[in-house]
Design a protein around this motif. Sequence first.
Motif, PDB file in Angstrom:
ATOM      1  N   UNK A 195       7.110  31.865 -30.034  1.00  0.00           N
ATOM      2  CA  UNK A 195       7.250  32.996 -30.942  1.00  0.00           C
ATOM      3  C   UNK A 195       8.654  32.924 -31.527  1.00  0.00           C
ATOM      4  N   UNK A 196       8.758  32.615 -32.808  1.00  0.00           N
ATOM      5  CA  UNK A 196      10.065  32.395 -33.444  1.00  0.00           C
ATOM      6  C   UNK A 196      10.899  33.663 -33.512  1.00  0.00           C
ATOM      7  N   UNK A 197      10.264  34.830 -33.544  1.00  0.00           N
ATOM      8  CA  UNK A 197      11.041  36.072 -33.627  1.00  0.00           C
ATOM      9  C   UNK A 197      11.690  36.442 -32.295  1.00  0.00           C
ATOM     10  N   UNK A 198      11.011  36.188 -31.185  1.00  0.00           N
ATOM     11  CA  UNK A 198      11.561  36.543 -29.872  1.00  0.00           C
ATOM     12  C   UNK A 198      12.065  35.334 -29.089  1.00  0.00           C
ATOM     13  N   UNK A 199      11.608  34.129 -29.468  1.00  0.00           N
ATOM     14  CA  UNK A 199      11.987  32.931 -28.733  1.00  0.00           C
ATOM     15  C   UNK A 199      11.168  32.718 -27.474  1.00  0.00           C
ATOM     16  N   UNK A 200      10.130  33.541 -27.264  1.00  0.00           N
ATOM     17  CA  UNK A 200       9.306  33.419 -26.063  1.00  0.00           C
ATOM     18  C   UNK A 200       8.400  32.198 -26.172  1.00  0.00           C
ATOM     19  N   UNK A 201       8.386  31.405 -25.117  1.00  0.00           N
ATOM     20  CA  UNK A 201       7.543  30.213 -25.048  1.00  0.00           C
ATOM     21  C   UNK A 201       6.327  30.546 -24.198  1.00  0.00           C
ATOM     22  N   UNK A 202       5.148  30.322 -24.750  1.00  0.00           N
ATOM     23  CA  UNK A 202       3.909  30.542 -24.023  1.00  0.00           C
ATOM     24  C   UNK A 202       3.238  29.185 -23.848  1.00  0.00           C
TER      25      UNK A 202
END
Length: 117
Positions: free
Chosen positions: A14-21
């Motif tokens: 997620x580019x807005x939060x930087x969260x990697x799933x």
Amino acid sequence: MRMPRVLVKTSNIDLSTGQITMRRSHPSINNFNEWLISACRSNMDIKFILSGNDAKALVYYITDYVTKSTPAFHDMFAVAQQGVKSIEQQRVTNSIDNAIEKSRKLVLRCYNMIASQ
């Protein structure tokens, strides 16, 4: 242990939060990377460490694991002896079990007592 986990069809960021799933095809299997497992020839659990608290917990865990001492034989023997006494006390109340079942219970009890120490 946060199981079962949500299934994810594809890995994404997620580019807005930087969260990697990471992709997950089974609800009870930890994240893994097949290329790292092949390169290291070992099993591993992948977790991103983003906070200072997680990093401290990891350093503590690794340090505790690396510096643990091997228990002395006499200590292990004393723990196993407690397991034997425990089984003998149960045998008085329940003498129906056959020899194989008694042996299985004895070995399991001794192992559990040693592992918990």
